[in-house]
Design a protein around this motif. Structure first.
Motif, PDB file in Angstrom:
ATOM      1  N   ILE A  61       0.723  -1.226   0.000  1.00 21.64           N
ATOM      2  CA  ILE A  61       0.118  -0.021  -0.070  1.00 21.64           C
ATOM      3  C   ILE A  61       0.964   1.179   0.108  1.00 21.64           C
ATOM      4  CG2 ILE A  61      -1.746   1.460   1.222  1.00 21.64           C
ATOM      5  CD1 ILE A  61      -2.637  -1.511   2.251  1.00 21.64           C
ATOM      6  N   SER A  62       1.878   1.299   0.601  1.00 23.11           N
ATOM      7  CA  SER A  62       2.958   2.454   0.828  1.00 23.11           C
ATOM      8  C   SER A  62       3.859   2.238  -0.419  1.00 23.11           C
ATOM      9  CB  SER A  62       3.626   2.482   2.009  1.00 23.11           C
ATOM     10  OG  SER A  62       4.139   1.288   2.393  1.00 23.11           O
ATOM     11  N   VAL A  63       3.986   1.301  -0.802  1.00 19.07           N
ATOM     12  CA  VAL A  63       4.912   1.281  -2.074  1.00 19.07           C
ATOM     13  C   VAL A  63       4.263   2.073  -3.018  1.00 19.07           C
ATOM     14  CG1 VAL A  63       6.166  -0.184  -3.984  1.00 19.07           C
ATOM     15  CG2 VAL A  63       6.293  -0.875  -1.288  1.00 19.07           C
ATOM     16  N   ASP A  64       2.682   1.622  -3.433  1.00 22.47           N
ATOM     17  CA  ASP A  64       2.196   2.006  -4.548  1.00 22.47           C
ATOM     18  C   ASP A  64       1.905   3.607  -4.454  1.00 22.47           C
ATOM     19  OD1 ASP A  64       1.782  -0.543  -5.562  1.00 22.47           O
ATOM     20  OD2 ASP A  64       0.052  -1.034  -4.647  1.00 22.47           O
ATOM     21  N   ALA A  65       2.003   3.914  -2.981  1.00 21.03           N
ATOM     22  CA  ALA A  65       1.784   5.378  -2.770  1.00 21.03           C
ATOM     23  C   ALA A  65       3.058   6.147  -2.847  1.00 21.03           C
ATOM     24  CB  ALA A  65       0.922   5.704  -1.603  1.00 21.03           C
ATOM     25  N   GLY A  66       4.103   5.855  -3.074  1.00 20.17           N
ATOM     26  CA  GLY A  66       5.440   6.462  -3.019  1.00 20.17           C
ATOM     27  C   GLY A  66       5.828   6.497  -1.525  1.00 20.17           C
ATOM     28  N   ALA A  67       5.422   5.973  -0.785  1.00 22.84           N
ATOM     29  CA  ALA A  67       5.653   6.158   0.732  1.00 22.84           C
ATOM     30  C   ALA A  67       6.667   5.353   1.513  1.00 22.84           C
ATOM     31  CB  ALA A  67       4.442   6.209   1.737  1.00 22.84           C
ATOM     32  N   THR A  68       7.346   5.435   2.744  1.00 27.09           N
ATOM     33  CA  THR A  68       8.249   4.520   3.140  1.00 27.09           C
ATOM     34  C   THR A  68       7.491   3.592   3.897  1.00 27.09           C
ATOM     35  OG1 THR A  68       9.778   6.257   3.251  1.00 27.09           O
ATOM     36  CG2 THR A  68       9.867   4.407   4.849  1.00 27.09           C
ATOM     37  N   GLU A  69       6.504   3.720   4.654  1.00 28.69           N
ATOM     38  CA  GLU A  69       5.870   2.726   5.389  1.00 28.69           C
ATOM     39  C   GLU A  69       4.270   2.820   5.455  1.00 28.69           C
ATOM     40  OE1 GLU A  69       5.477  -0.130   6.433  1.00 28.69           O
ATOM     41  OE2 GLU A  69       6.952  -0.371   8.252  1.00 28.69           O
ATOM     42  N   THR A  70       3.546   1.863   6.022  1.00 35.55           N
ATOM     43  CA  THR A  70       1.996   1.864   6.179  1.00 35.55           C
ATOM     44  C   THR A  70       1.976   1.592   7.672  1.00 35.55           C
ATOM     45  OG1 THR A  70       1.789   0.654   4.046  1.00 35.55           O
ATOM     46  CG2 THR A  70      -0.033   0.752   5.332  1.00 35.55           C
ATOM     47  N   LEU A  71       1.179   2.736   8.093  1.00 32.25           N
ATOM     48  CA  LEU A  71       1.075   2.687   9.491  1.00 32.25           C
ATOM     49  C   LEU A  71      -0.359   2.199   9.799  1.00 32.25           C
ATOM     50  CD1 LEU A  71       1.882   6.472  10.398  1.00 32.25           C
ATOM     51  CD2 LEU A  71       3.406   4.483  10.209  1.00 32.25           C
ATOM     52  N   MET A  72      -0.566   1.160  10.448  1.00 30.35           N
ATOM     53  CA  MET A  72      -1.847   0.411  10.547  1.00 30.35           C
ATOM     54  C   MET A  72      -2.496   0.598  11.659  1.00 30.35           C
ATOM     55  SD  MET A  72      -0.599  -3.163   8.974  1.00 30.35           S
ATOM     56  CE  MET A  72       0.665  -3.338   9.825  1.00 30.35           C
ATOM     57  N   PHE A  73      -4.026   0.845  11.545  1.00 26.77           N
ATOM     58  CA  PHE A  73      -5.028   0.822  12.890  1.00 26.77           C
ATOM     59  C   PHE A  73      -5.706  -0.096  12.894  1.00 26.77           C
ATOM     60  CE2 PHE A  73      -3.188   4.974  11.452  1.00 26.77           C
ATOM     61  CZ  PHE A  73      -2.870   5.518  12.552  1.00 26.77           C
ATOM     62  N   ARG A  74      -6.097  -0.696  13.977  1.00 22.00           N
ATOM     63  CA  ARG A  74      -7.159  -1.678  14.293  1.00 22.00           C
ATOM     64  C   ARG A  74      -8.283  -1.103  15.224  1.00 22.00           C
ATOM     65  NH1 ARG A  74      -6.442  -7.513  13.947  1.00 22.00           N
ATOM     66  NH2 ARG A  74      -4.328  -7.239  13.695  1.00 22.00           N
ATOM     67  N   ALA A  75      -9.600  -1.190  14.743  1.00 16.40           N
ATOM     68  CA  ALA A  75     -10.776  -0.441  15.238  1.00 16.40           C
ATOM     69  C   ALA A  75     -10.270   1.213  15.896  1.00 16.40           C
ATOM     70  CB  ALA A  75     -11.293  -1.285  16.430  1.00 16.40           C
ATOM     71  N   GLY A  76      -9.405   1.692  14.893  1.00 14.70           N
ATOM     72  CA  GLY A  76      -9.300   3.134  15.227  1.00 14.70           C
ATOM     73  C   GLY A  76      -7.971   3.240  16.189  1.00 14.70           C
ATOM     74  N   GLN A  77      -7.336   2.164  16.566  1.00 14.54           N
ATOM     75  CA  GLN A  77      -6.274   2.401  17.428  1.00 14.54           C
ATOM     76  C   GLN A  77      -5.002   1.846  16.740  1.00 14.54           C
ATOM     77  OE1 GLN A  77      -6.760   3.425  21.046  1.00 14.54           O
ATOM     78  NE2 GLN A  77      -8.721   3.779  19.970  1.00 14.54           N
ATOM     79  N   LEU A  78      -3.950   2.450  16.866  1.00  9.62           N
ATOM     80  CA  LEU A  78      -2.543   2.422  16.354  1.00  9.62           C
ATOM     81  C   LEU A  78      -1.898   0.964  16.660  1.00  9.62           C
ATOM     82  CD1 LEU A  78      -0.068   3.457  14.648  1.00  9.62           C
ATOM     83  CD2 LEU A  78       0.888   4.062  16.949  1.00  9.62           C
ATOM     84  N   SER A  79      -1.689   0.176  15.538  1.00 11.86           N
ATOM     85  CA  SER A  79      -1.010  -0.923  15.809  1.00 11.86           C
ATOM     86  C   SER A  79       0.525  -1.032  15.586  1.00 11.86           C
ATOM     87  CB  SER A  79      -1.680  -2.199  15.311  1.00 11.86           C
ATOM     88  OG  SER A  79      -1.752  -2.140  14.093  1.00 11.86           O
TER      89      SER A  79
END
Ligand code: PDD
Length: 301
Positions: free
Chosen positions: A174-192
């Motif tokens: 997802i971040s590669v496709d967006a030209g970004a370094t990393e994908t920050l993930m959230f589960r039910a609105g909370q950072l994982s």
């Protein structure tokens, strides 16, 4: 056509020291069939295995979770890793004291006819390799990196450092496709966490990270950053962090074996804080470099 384009890097497979192109495992290895295995990535600076005991402790926890017997003692693991580091140094012109590399360790349940059940009594497959580690470029440290956010669609045993990494591969892309370094993930609105890193925020001078639970991989840098915070008098707290808190943070950081600690200055196109790496990042990065130096000084000659 050559049969393989793999570089001739030193590796270890089931008791033999060999080269990557020559290392072969059975097609019926459960690592290949089910992703039924675990791994570790240990940074090595100037031939010094960094935080090796902590990596071993996590390897032991991951193996215990999967009920795979640990095929080696810690000193045997260390001997294998050190042998590969020495073999690598012999194969390059670089000053061994300056080489930044990583040792990758993988253990799978072993080889058997396909059956989802765990099949006790198998001999685990052990694979260890080493290569140079490409740390983030100085420009990324100066400017910070760009990240995107996504729902955490992975399983609920993220604390196991499993070789079943399809969720991480999809998340990273997802971040590669967006030209970004990393994908920050959230589960039910909370950072994982990130696809292959932990994520931290700074608010009002406090370093905050998600709790050590089953929803994140507890990076070896959790303990290290906690120690650096203690040394520098930076308050350190682990608790649930909402998406709103991440977007309103003064600073956001990534940590991993290969990123060390890295500032995030844009999330989904919006600046983090004032859009520049912040003062807590600077202190943590300096503390990290000091810890590397100290570990090398403590290394027996
Ligand atoms: N990844 N979370 C995830 C999902 C990771 O894959 C990693 C590391 C981390 C950070 O752990 P550590 O600080 O021990 O490196 C957190 C490694 C580097 C990898 O898969 O290549």
């Amino acid at each position: 056509m050559p049969s393989t384009a793999l570089p001739a890097l030193p590796c270890y497979l089931n008791g033999e020291y060999t080269l990557l192109p020559d290392a072969k495992v059975s097609v019926m290895d459960r690592g290949f069939i089910f992703g039924d295995g675990i791994y570790e990535v240990v940074p090595v600076y100037g031939r010094c295995l960094f935080r090796f005991e902590q990596h071993m402790a996590r390897l032991e926890r991951s193996l215990a979770e999967l009920r795979i017997p640990n095929p080696h003692t810690r000193s045997q693991w260390r001997a294998i890793a050190e042998q590969l580091v020495a073999d690598f140094a012999r194969g390059t012109d670089e000053d061994p004291e300056k080489i930044e590399q990583m040792v990758y360790i993988q253990v799978t349940r072993g080889v058997a006819m396909r059956d989802h059940a765990m099949l006790p009594g198998l001999t685990p497959t052990v694979f260890v390799m080493t290569n140079t580690m490409k740390l983030p470029a100085e420009r990324l440290r100066q400017d910070g990196v760009n990240c995107v956010t996504a729902e955490d669609f992975r399983w609920e045993k993220a604390h196991i450092k499993s070789t079943s990494l399809l969720g991480a591969v999809l998340a990273r892309q997802i971040s590669v496709d967006a030209g970004a370094t990393e994908t920050l993930m959230f589960r039910a609105g909370q950072l994982s966490e990130g696809a292959s890193s932990n994520v931290w925020i700074v608010k009002d001078g406090v370093l905050l990270g998600p709790p050590r639970d089953n929803l994140v991989l507890e990076g070896i840098r959790y303990g290290l950053l906690e120690e650096i915070c203690k040394t520098h008098g930076i308050p350190f707290e682990l608790r649930s962090i909402s998406r709103q808190e991440v977007l309103a943070a003064d600073e956001v950081l990534l940590s991993s074996a290969t990123k060390e600690v890295l500032p995030v200055t844009r999330i989904d196109g919006q600046p983090v804080g004032d859009g520049h790496p912040g003062p807590i990042y600077a202190q943590l990065y300096a503390g990290y470099q000091a810890a590397k130096l100290q570990a090398r000084l403590r290394r027996p000659a």
